[in-house]
Design a protein around this motif. Structure first.
Motif, PDB file in Angstrom:
ATOM      1  N   PHE A  14       0.868  -1.187   0.000  1.00 19.38           N
ATOM      2  CA  PHE A  14       0.000   0.000   0.000  1.00 19.38           C
ATOM      3  C   PHE A  14       0.894   1.223   0.000  1.00 19.38           C
ATOM      4  O   PHE A  14       1.680   1.417   0.919  1.00 19.38           O
ATOM      5  CB  PHE A  14      -0.896  -0.067   1.243  1.00 19.38           C
ATOM      6  N   TRP A  15       0.794   2.053  -1.054  1.00 20.34           N
ATOM      7  CA  TRP A  15       1.597   3.273  -1.147  1.00 20.34           C
ATOM      8  C   TRP A  15       0.873   4.408  -0.411  1.00 20.34           C
ATOM      9  O   TRP A  15       0.448   5.395  -0.984  1.00 20.34           O
ATOM     10  CB  TRP A  15       1.909   3.606  -2.601  1.00 20.34           C
ATOM     11  N   ALA A  16       0.800   4.283   0.892  1.00 18.02           N
ATOM     12  CA  ALA A  16      -0.053   5.133   1.725  1.00 18.02           C
ATOM     13  C   ALA A  16       0.380   6.594   1.731  1.00 18.02           C
ATOM     14  O   ALA A  16      -0.418   7.499   1.453  1.00 18.02           O
ATOM     15  CB  ALA A  16      -0.091   4.595   3.154  1.00 18.02           C
ATOM     16  N   ALA A  17       1.639   6.862   2.086  1.00 19.45           N
ATOM     17  CA  ALA A  17       2.094   8.254   2.201  1.00 19.45           C
ATOM     18  C   ALA A  17       2.049   8.949   0.848  1.00 19.45           C
ATOM     19  O   ALA A  17       1.652  10.119   0.748  1.00 19.45           O
ATOM     20  CB  ALA A  17       3.507   8.299   2.776  1.00 19.45           C
ATOM     21  N   ASN A  18       2.432   8.239  -0.195  1.00 16.39           N
ATOM     22  CA  ASN A  18       2.394   8.829  -1.531  1.00 16.39           C
ATOM     23  C   ASN A  18       0.980   9.237  -1.906  1.00 16.39           C
ATOM     24  O   ASN A  18       0.744  10.340  -2.427  1.00 16.39           O
ATOM     25  CB  ASN A  18       2.948   7.833  -2.550  1.00 16.39           C
ATOM     26  N   ALA A  19       0.011   8.351  -1.668  1.00 13.12           N
ATOM     27  CA  ALA A  19      -1.369   8.645  -2.032  1.00 13.12           C
ATOM     28  C   ALA A  19      -1.915   9.819  -1.230  1.00 13.12           C
ATOM     29  O   ALA A  19      -2.623  10.678  -1.757  1.00 13.12           O
ATOM     30  CB  ALA A  19      -2.236   7.404  -1.817  1.00 13.12           C
ATOM     31  N   MET A  20      -1.565   9.881   0.042  1.00 12.17           N
ATOM     32  CA  MET A  20      -2.090  10.961   0.873  1.00 12.17           C
ATOM     33  C   MET A  20      -1.444  12.292   0.514  1.00 12.17           C
ATOM     34  O   MET A  20      -2.093  13.343   0.579  1.00 12.17           O
ATOM     35  CB  MET A  20      -1.915  10.616   2.345  1.00 12.17           C
ATOM     36  N   LEU A  74       1.667  12.629   9.786  1.00 16.49           N
ATOM     37  CA  LEU A  74       3.086  12.342   9.585  1.00 16.49           C
ATOM     38  C   LEU A  74       3.643  11.302  10.564  1.00 16.49           C
ATOM     39  O   LEU A  74       4.315  10.356  10.129  1.00 16.49           O
ATOM     40  CB  LEU A  74       3.904  13.639   9.646  1.00 16.49           C
ATOM     41  N   PRO A  75       3.413  11.413  11.881  1.00 15.82           N
ATOM     42  CA  PRO A  75       3.981  10.395  12.791  1.00 15.82           C
ATOM     43  C   PRO A  75       3.513   8.984  12.462  1.00 15.82           C
ATOM     44  O   PRO A  75       4.295   8.032  12.540  1.00 15.82           O
ATOM     45  CB  PRO A  75       3.496  10.844  14.173  1.00 15.82           C
ATOM     46  N   ASP A  76       2.236   8.845  12.056  1.00 15.53           N
ATOM     47  CA  ASP A  76       1.715   7.520  11.723  1.00 15.53           C
ATOM     48  C   ASP A  76       2.299   7.012  10.417  1.00 15.53           C
ATOM     49  O   ASP A  76       2.555   5.808  10.272  1.00 15.53           O
ATOM     50  CB  ASP A  76       0.191   7.569  11.636  1.00 15.53           C
ATOM     51  N   LEU A  77       2.501   7.891   9.463  1.00 17.01           N
ATOM     52  CA  LEU A  77       3.099   7.481   8.198  1.00 17.01           C
ATOM     53  C   LEU A  77       4.547   7.028   8.399  1.00 17.01           C
ATOM     54  O   LEU A  77       5.004   6.091   7.744  1.00 17.01           O
ATOM     55  CB  LEU A  77       3.020   8.624   7.184  1.00 17.01           C
ATOM     56  N   ILE A  78       5.245   7.703   9.298  1.00 17.52           N
ATOM     57  CA  ILE A  78       6.615   7.282   9.623  1.00 17.52           C
ATOM     58  C   ILE A  78       6.604   5.919  10.303  1.00 17.52           C
ATOM     59  O   ILE A  78       7.392   5.031   9.966  1.00 17.52           O
ATOM     60  CB  ILE A  78       7.303   8.342  10.502  1.00 17.52           C
ATOM     61  N   ARG A  79       5.705   5.735  11.266  1.00 19.41           N
ATOM     62  CA  ARG A  79       5.618   4.439  11.954  1.00 19.41           C
ATOM     63  C   ARG A  79       5.257   3.325  10.966  1.00 19.41           C
ATOM     64  O   ARG A  79       5.763   2.199  11.073  1.00 19.41           O
ATOM     65  CB  ARG A  79       4.581   4.501  13.088  1.00 19.41           C
ATOM     66  N   ASN A  80       4.402   3.648  10.024  1.00 22.75           N
ATOM     67  CA  ASN A  80       4.036   2.656   9.014  1.00 22.75           C
ATOM     68  C   ASN A  80       5.246   2.278   8.168  1.00 22.75           C
ATOM     69  O   ASN A  80       5.492   1.094   7.901  1.00 22.75           O
ATOM     70  CB  ASN A  80       2.921   3.217   8.120  1.00 22.75           C
ATOM     71  N   TYR A  81       6.029   3.264   7.761  1.00 19.88           N
ATOM     72  CA  TYR A  81       7.231   2.982   6.969  1.00 19.88           C
ATOM     73  C   TYR A  81       8.217   2.134   7.774  1.00 19.88           C
ATOM     74  O   TYR A  81       8.783   1.162   7.265  1.00 19.88           O
ATOM     75  CB  TYR A  81       7.888   4.292   6.530  1.00 19.88           C
ATOM     76  N   GLU A  82       8.390   2.508   9.018  1.00 18.65           N
ATOM     77  CA  GLU A  82       9.309   1.748   9.881  1.00 18.65           C
ATOM     78  C   GLU A  82       8.806   0.324  10.079  1.00 18.65           C
ATOM     79  O   GLU A  82       9.599  -0.627  10.196  1.00 18.65           O
ATOM     80  CB  GLU A  82       9.468   2.461  11.218  1.00 18.65           C
ATOM     81  N   GLY A  83       7.473   0.150  10.121  1.00 14.36           N
ATOM     82  CA  GLY A  83       6.908  -1.194  10.242  1.00 14.36           C
ATOM     83  C   GLY A  83       7.245  -2.043   9.026  1.00 14.36           C
ATOM     84  O   GLY A  83       7.587  -3.225   9.151  1.00 14.36           O
ATOM     85  N   TRP A  84       7.165  -1.450   7.836  1.00 16.19           N
ATOM     86  CA  TRP A  84       7.556  -2.165   6.618  1.00 16.19           C
ATOM     87  C   TRP A  84       9.056  -2.509   6.651  1.00 16.19           C
ATOM     88  O   TRP A  84       9.455  -3.605   6.249  1.00 16.19           O
ATOM     89  CB  TRP A  84       7.259  -1.320   5.383  1.00 16.19           C
ATOM     90  N   GLU A  85       9.859  -1.569   7.114  1.00 17.70           N
ATOM     91  CA  GLU A  85      11.301  -1.845   7.208  1.00 17.70           C
ATOM     92  C   GLU A  85      11.575  -3.009   8.146  1.00 17.70           C
ATOM     93  O   GLU A  85      12.431  -3.870   7.872  1.00 17.70           O
ATOM     94  CB  GLU A  85      12.036  -0.597   7.701  1.00 17.70           C
ATOM     95  N   SER A  86      10.853  -3.048   9.251  1.00 24.83           N
ATOM     96  CA  SER A  86      11.079  -4.089  10.243  1.00 24.83           C
ATOM     97  C   SER A  86      10.716  -5.478   9.712  1.00 24.83           C
ATOM     98  O   SER A  86      11.393  -6.460   9.998  1.00 24.83           O
ATOM     99  CB  SER A  86      10.262  -3.788  11.497  1.00 24.83           C
ATOM    100  N   SER A  87       9.663  -5.542   8.892  1.00 28.43           N
ATOM    101  CA  SER A  87       9.149  -6.848   8.479  1.00 28.43           C
ATOM    102  C   SER A  87       9.555  -7.271   7.074  1.00 28.43           C
ATOM    103  O   SER A  87       9.576  -8.476   6.774  1.00 28.43           O
ATOM    104  CB  SER A  87       7.609  -6.853   8.559  1.00 28.43           C
ATOM    105  N   HIS A  88       9.887  -6.325   6.200  1.00 33.56           N
ATOM    106  CA  HIS A  88      10.071  -6.682   4.793  1.00 33.56           C
ATOM    107  C   HIS A  88      11.389  -6.207   4.181  1.00 33.56           C
ATOM    108  O   HIS A  88      11.683  -6.552   3.033  1.00 33.56           O
ATOM    109  CB  HIS A  88       8.925  -6.100   3.943  1.00 33.56           C
TER     110      HIS A  88
END
Length: 817
Positions: free
Chosen positions: A163-169, A186-200
């Motif tokens: 999901f390209w969340a930050a780009n779409a928003m 912004l804080p949630d979009l950063i946490r989401n990106y970090e979540g992707w980094e952690s898992s993928h």
């Protein structure tokens, strides 16, 4: 907790009340439509309703569809009635997927509930498409709630699928201009990106890994691994987070995510590009490549990721052995021996045409045609052909229809199940608005339209009632002027007033009317405030750059480089904002052998009271500095047939240019700061002195100002300075380049103008506005003291368009306290 829950229940009740009040005919706002009448679209909507058994209840039922469409969506009129019909049909289907939940509105993918969905039947796989499409809806509440559902409300799972969340928003912000809402995410979009980094993310490979199923692309030929999709999405998100951080004034986050994006870009180009196939492909292990072209190889352009030289990939899109099909494109190249291989599964991505992927490809192609240098691989005619194919694919038995996937060769729907009816897994209206008609959303108050409609295809079109930056836009084209009776050509109207026009279909820009919101969104940096009406020079004049300004009594006189004329021109202004028509004052002299093009002037009034100009002459890939004089600033006489300064030292390479000269009355010397190095953009700044302006002595300490590698924004090169003597210091306004294409403006000072340069702690003082007219570079500054303030003009560039803007600093203390 009780208070919060009560507040949430009250809010939901209020939304329900408001929705049904509108549905039952409560007073509506004045019509946003200037040209078109919604009554002409009622038969179309009635036909859609009649073809729908409405087996799944929806928040906004068919009985309310006409009123909802009238209140919320822009109207399209064009000669191609199938495009017009599918455009309205897709808005009609989108409305069916707006679901009111206890957590506000969400947008669904399937109308009936499916077992693999999340809360309230939510699925994030197509959420990027939902946001790109829905950003053109007038009621912001739907996507505000939907955005918060994924993040702030904590109800959705934004990492169930790619999901390209930050780009779409961020793309949505470029349409509605709601900066505060975006920054709040912004804080949630950063946490989401970090979540992707952690898992993928694999730090060893430098890429994100994803299964094809979790990419929403089950049973693909290329399979799982380091795919162009997920890595492009994450690149797009990193860029978007950086831009949102810029809006929020979070400089460290901006820098951090720019670096993430740049690293990901270089790694995608290095690992996922197959030079043999000339295509971006999946790597199963980060070392090998699958060796099959899939439509996902076009996704990097959705986010403007690849450099221009990778455009060769687009040759495959119109090739029948590649992806071209009459109802396509196909999701895998047709020449592959595994094209459409048999497998016992509903959803196959081994060759069928999926509207999901077609949406991505057409958005990416629009970006290629808008944001990149012109190439000879694919063009507007191809875009129109593909859009027409996509349009005709959205029918069944002669009636508008959208399901999951189809055979791109026959046009027959493949996955067309009860769950698939009115499937919301793609875009169409956004492709018409931002692609074919060409409204290119921006962060500033400039409306940019670049139709991708090939010449002589349609005699007219109108897109009416476009919500954009708190205005209503109308974009129309009328070849003869008789269809809409508003005149001939292409026109843009904002709130009923024409803001731009052209005789033919072309890229066209106009400025939105001033509002309080416009003024508050100006870019501020260390007290330097961009003028809200920027750019102040350029536009129809073509490329204007590298200026020199003098204030003579109450008039500003600007000498600038006029690229289309290869000359230096003069224009005048009483306020530094509104400039007279330019006149050429110094043209090229090809016979000289070094002045095939003249540009980059510096003009002063010397000790004799006459005007003196040092300028750049260019020929055969090299640059020199020349000298001329004038009694009135208009009629100039060259003072030397030969250059007065040439590239002679190793650091100067092939070019000396961008002279900046002051007269030092104490030493009775002319003092010059100039740039030397590469021809495209020089590398460093040198210093020279002269008694007569003709014969110059270069400093043996040259270059006297070089890049600071510890500063990311100027690590590549510094150049094109202006030096001002003020309050015991020599202040240097200069350009810093992160790389050769991206520049910002900095400030430094020195006691003698040669040694001990001290950089301003708040650098850079002028930076690009994301998606603005100066989005790629701010450079070649020229500052003038004007009473108790400073005015600074500069070059701004977005893509290949270069214009002049103004920055204002109220107060004279430019170095802080």
């Amino acid at each position: 907790m009780i208070r919060n829950e009560l507040g949430r229940m009250v809010a939901i009740a209020a939304m329900i009340t408001l929705h049904f009040a509108i549905a039952k005919g409560a007073a509506a706002p004045s019509s946003p439509f200037m040209i078109l009448h919604f009554r002409n679209y009622l038969p179309m909507v009635r036909e859609f309703n009649q073809n729908d058994p409405e087996t799944t209840p929806t928040t906004i039922p068919n009985s309310e569809a006409s009123e909802w469409l009238k209140q919320n969506v822009p109207l399209l009129d064009c000669p191609d009635k199938s495009i017009q019909q599918i455009y309205m049909f897709r808005w009609w289907t989108y409305r069916k997927h707006i679901r009111l939940t206890p957590d506000g509105y969400i947008i669904t993918e399937f109308l009936p509930d499916v077992g693999w969905a999340g809360k309230y039947n939510s699925i994030d796989c197509a959420a990027g498409h939902h946001i790109y499409e829905g950003r053109w809806i007038r009621n912001n509440q739907y996507l505000n709630d939907y955005s918060m559902f994924w993040f702030l409300n904590g109800g959705g799972n934004p990492r169930q699928y790619s999901f390209w969340a930050a780009n779409a928003m961020y793309a949505r912000y470029l349409v509605n201009g709601d900066k505060s809402f975006l920054i709040n995410l912004l804080p949630d979009l950063i946490r989401n990106y970090e979540g992707w980094e952690s898992s993928h993310y694999s730090p060893q490979i430098g890429l994100f890994r994803q299964t094809d199923d979790r990419d929403g692309m089950e049973v693909s030929i290329g399979g799982s691994g380091y795919r162009p999709t997920i890595n492009s999405y994450m690149y797009g998100d990193a860029r978007a987070i950086s831009k949102i951080a810029f809006l929020a004034g979070q400089n460290e986050i901006e820098r951090k995510y720019k670096e993430k994006a740049e690293l990901l870009k270089s790694t995608v180009e290095r690992i996922l590009w197959n030079p043999a196939d000339k295509f971006f492909e999946t790597s199963p292990d980060g070392q090998n490549i699958v060796g099959v072209r899939e439509e996902i190889g076009f996704v990097p352009w959705y986010f403007d990721l690849p450099d221009p030289e990778y455009a060769a990939a687009w040759k495959q899109l119109m090739d029948p052995e590649g992806f071209y099909a009459p109802y396509g494109p196909t999701t895998a190249e047709r020449r592959s021996p595994r094209f459409m291989f048999s497998y016992p599964h509903d959803c196959l991505w081994n060759g069928p045409s999926w509207p999901y992927a077609t949406s991505q490809t057409l958005t990416a192609l629009a970006n290629l045609l808008n944001d990149y240098p012109k190439q000879n691989v694919i063009n507007k005619k191809d875009y129109y052909t593909l859009l027409k194919n996509y349009t005709k694919s959205q029918y069944k038995d002669g009636k508008p229809w959208i399901a999951e996937d189809l055979n791109g060769i026959t046009g027959k729907w493949i996955v067309d199940l009860p769950r698939s009816v009115w499937y919301n897994h793609s875009t169409y209206c956004d492709l018409i608005i931002s692609g074919l008609i060409g409204l290119r959303p921006r962060a500033d108050d400039i409306v940019e339209v670049n139709p991708l409609l090939p010449p002589n295809t349609w005699d007219y079109f109108c897109l009416d009632g476009m919500p954009y930056h708190n205005h209503n836009l109308t974009i129309l084209y009328d070849k003869t002027g008789e269809h809409y009776e508003r005149g001939k050509g292409l026109m843009i109207f904002a709130d009923g007033k024409r803001i731009a026009s052209a005789a033919v279909l072309q890229r066209l820009t106009g400025r939105l009317p001033r509002t309080k919101e416009n003024m508050e969104s100006m870019n501020h940096s260390e007290g330097w405030v961009k003028y809200a009406g920027n750019p102040v020079l350029g536009g129809n004049l073509g490329t204007c750059f590298d200026i020199s300004v003098l204030k003579d009594k109450r008039v500003f006189r600007m000498w600038f480089s006029w690229r289309p004329k290869q000359s230096i021109a003069l224009t005048e202004s009483k306020d530094g904002i509104h400039w007279s028509a330019p006149q050429i004052v110094l043209g090229p002299n090809p016979a000289s052998g070094w002045e095939g093009d003249v540009n980059r002037p510096c003009v002063i009034k010397g000790p004799s009271g006459k005007y003196q100009m040092w300028y750049t002459g260019q020929a055969d890939g090299k640059s020199w500095i020349g000298y001329a004089a004038s009694a009135d600033g208009i009629h100039w006489a060259r003072q030397s047939e030969k250059p007065v300064l040439s590239a002679e030292e190793p650091w100067e390479k092939v070019a000396v240019m961008c002279p900046d000269v002051i007269w030092d009355s104490k030493t009775h010397l002319y003092r010059m700061w100039y740039s030397g190095g590469d021809q495209y953009e020089p590398n460093a700044i040198g210093y020279a002195t002269s008694k007569d302006g003709v014969h110059w002595k270069k400093s043996h300490e040259n270059p006297i100002f070089t890049p600071d590698p510890s500063m990311d924004w100027e690590k590549d090169r510094v150049t094109a300075c202006q030096v001002v003597s003020y309050r015991g210091w020599y202040y240097m306004f200069y350009i810093g380049f992160r790389d050769v294409d991206h520049a910002q403006i900095g400030l430094a000072r020195s006691k003698d103008g040669i040694h001990g340069w001290e950089r301003y702690p708040g650098n850079p003082i002028v930076s690009p506005t994301p998606e603005g007219w100066d989005a790629d570079a701010c450079y070649k500054p020229y500052a003038v003291r004007d009473g108790d303030r400073w005015l600074l003009w500069y070059n701004g560039r977005h893509g290949g368009v270069e214009q002049i803007g103004l920055v204002i600093h109220n107060g004279l203390g430019i170095w802080g306290r």
